[in-house]
Design a protein around this motif. Structure first.
Motif, PDB file in Angstrom:
ATOM      1  N   PRO A 126       0.684  -1.137   0.039  1.00  0.00           N
ATOM      2  CA  PRO A 126      -0.309  -0.397  -0.238  1.00  0.00           C
ATOM      3  C   PRO A 126       0.713   1.184   0.040  1.00  0.00           C
ATOM      4  CG  PRO A 126       0.079  -0.844   2.269  1.00  0.00           C
ATOM      5  CD  PRO A 126       0.835  -1.613   1.664  1.00  0.00           C
ATOM      6  N   VAL A 172      -4.424   4.954   4.559  1.00  0.00           N
ATOM      7  CA  VAL A 172      -4.168   3.152   2.700  1.00  0.00           C
ATOM      8  C   VAL A 172      -4.575   4.330   1.843  1.00  0.00           C
ATOM      9  CG1 VAL A 172      -4.594   1.738   1.469  1.00  0.00           C
ATOM     10  CG2 VAL A 172      -4.442   1.237   3.373  1.00  0.00           C
ATOM     11  N   LYS A 205      -4.357   0.958  -2.768  1.00  0.00           N
ATOM     12  CA  LYS A 205      -3.459  -0.474  -2.512  1.00  0.00           C
ATOM     13  C   LYS A 205      -3.172  -0.797  -4.213  1.00  0.00           C
ATOM     14  CE  LYS A 205      -7.574  -1.883   0.381  1.00  0.00           C
ATOM     15  NZ  LYS A 205      -9.063  -2.726   0.465  1.00  0.00           N
TER      16      LYS A 205
END
Length: 289
Positions: free
Chosen positions: A190, A202, A205
């Motif tokens: 991430p 995050v 991803k």
């Protein structure tokens, strides 16, 4: 000293300031501590980031805040140099207790005019605020003007980083909103940043190291486009060749082109990120009205 010799700037080592700024007479640093068993080491004095990375993963230390004695020594030095006003800049209070501890201690320091600032950020993402303040002081800005200006700049700094593994964040209790990725595919790397509350989250991803670094560059480029007047920096505990490659790509991708600040990763932060960290930050410099 500076154009305004009344103002001192205090940072914690987690702000990752370049060494040249720390050598100034008006800049003071509160050190984090790195602890191996009974051995209490002062970050950047007794131990370096390279030392810590070299001992991983066989030895993983713990960390602690600047002590009360550390804070007292810094403010005694500030008084000894004749400063009357102090701006304290700390990494996110949601990632470290340093900001709250400083607030408690400075309540008793009635002989100084002190402003404390929670950057809600980490590493050079927090350090950018100090760099900006130092430049504003050199330009002659007053304490009374700088303090509200800092508050208005709170959302103008971003640092995006990638790690080889999330295990060090988890072990250090600094995982924040990134915890949701545990148990997912091992190849997910991430891109992480701090949200408006100063907590890790995050941003994207990605699969594999290459994609994560590409996405960091894209995130920084997009954020930089919000202003022509910005600072950028890179900070890493990664392979020097990989860092150089990312830096070159950043310098090519940012418009207008500006030199990047070489931040110095704090040893205590390295404990919580582990080997392989690469972080890139951008800060939009504003004007004091």
């Amino acid at each position: 000293m500076t154009a305004n010799s009344q103002i001192a700037v205090v940072v914690d080592t987690g702000c990752d300031l370049p060494e040249a700024y720390l050598e100034r007479a008006d800049v003071f640093e509160l050190p984090f501590h790195v602890i191996y068993g009974n051995e209490d080491l002062i970050a950047n004095l007794d131990i370096t980031t390279d030392d810590i990375i070299a001992r991983m993963p066989a030895e993983i230390p713990t960390t602690s805040l600047p002590s009360g004695d550390d804070i007292t020594r810094v403010f005694d030095a500030i008084r000894a140099r004749g400063f009357k006003q102090v701006i304290v800049i700390n990494i996110s209070a949601n990632l470290s207790g340093t900001h709250n501890m400083v607030n408690l201690m400075v309540k008793e320091m009635t002989d100084l005019e002190i402003f404390t600032f929670d950057t809600k950020n980490i590493g050079i993402g927090a350090g950018f605020f100090a760099l900006d303040v130092i430049h504003k002081i050199d330009e002659g800005a007053s304490f009374e003007a700088i303090c509200p200006y800092l508050e208005s700049q709170l959302k103008k700094s971003k640092v995006f980083f990638s790690l080889d593994t999330l295990e060090y964040l988890k072990k250090g209790g600094r995982i924040g909103l990134v915890a949701s990725l545990f148990g997912t595919a091992l190849r997910i790397k991430p891109v992480i940043s701090c949200n408006d509350d100063g907590i890790y989250y995050v941003v994207k991803k990605t699969r594999g190291r290459r994609q994560s670094l590409t996405q960091i560059i894209e995130q920084v480029r997009e954020f930089s486009l919000q202003s022509d007047h910005y600072l950028s920096a890179i900070c890493s505990a990664a392979d020097p060749d990989e860092e150089a490659q990312v830096k070159a790509q950043m310098e090519e991708g940012l418009t207008p082109v500006k030199p990047m600040v070489d931040a110095v990763l704090d040893p205590a932060l390295a404990v919580h990120t582990g080997p392989g960290l690469i972080g890139v930050g951008v800060y939009h410099v504003g004007q004091i009205e």
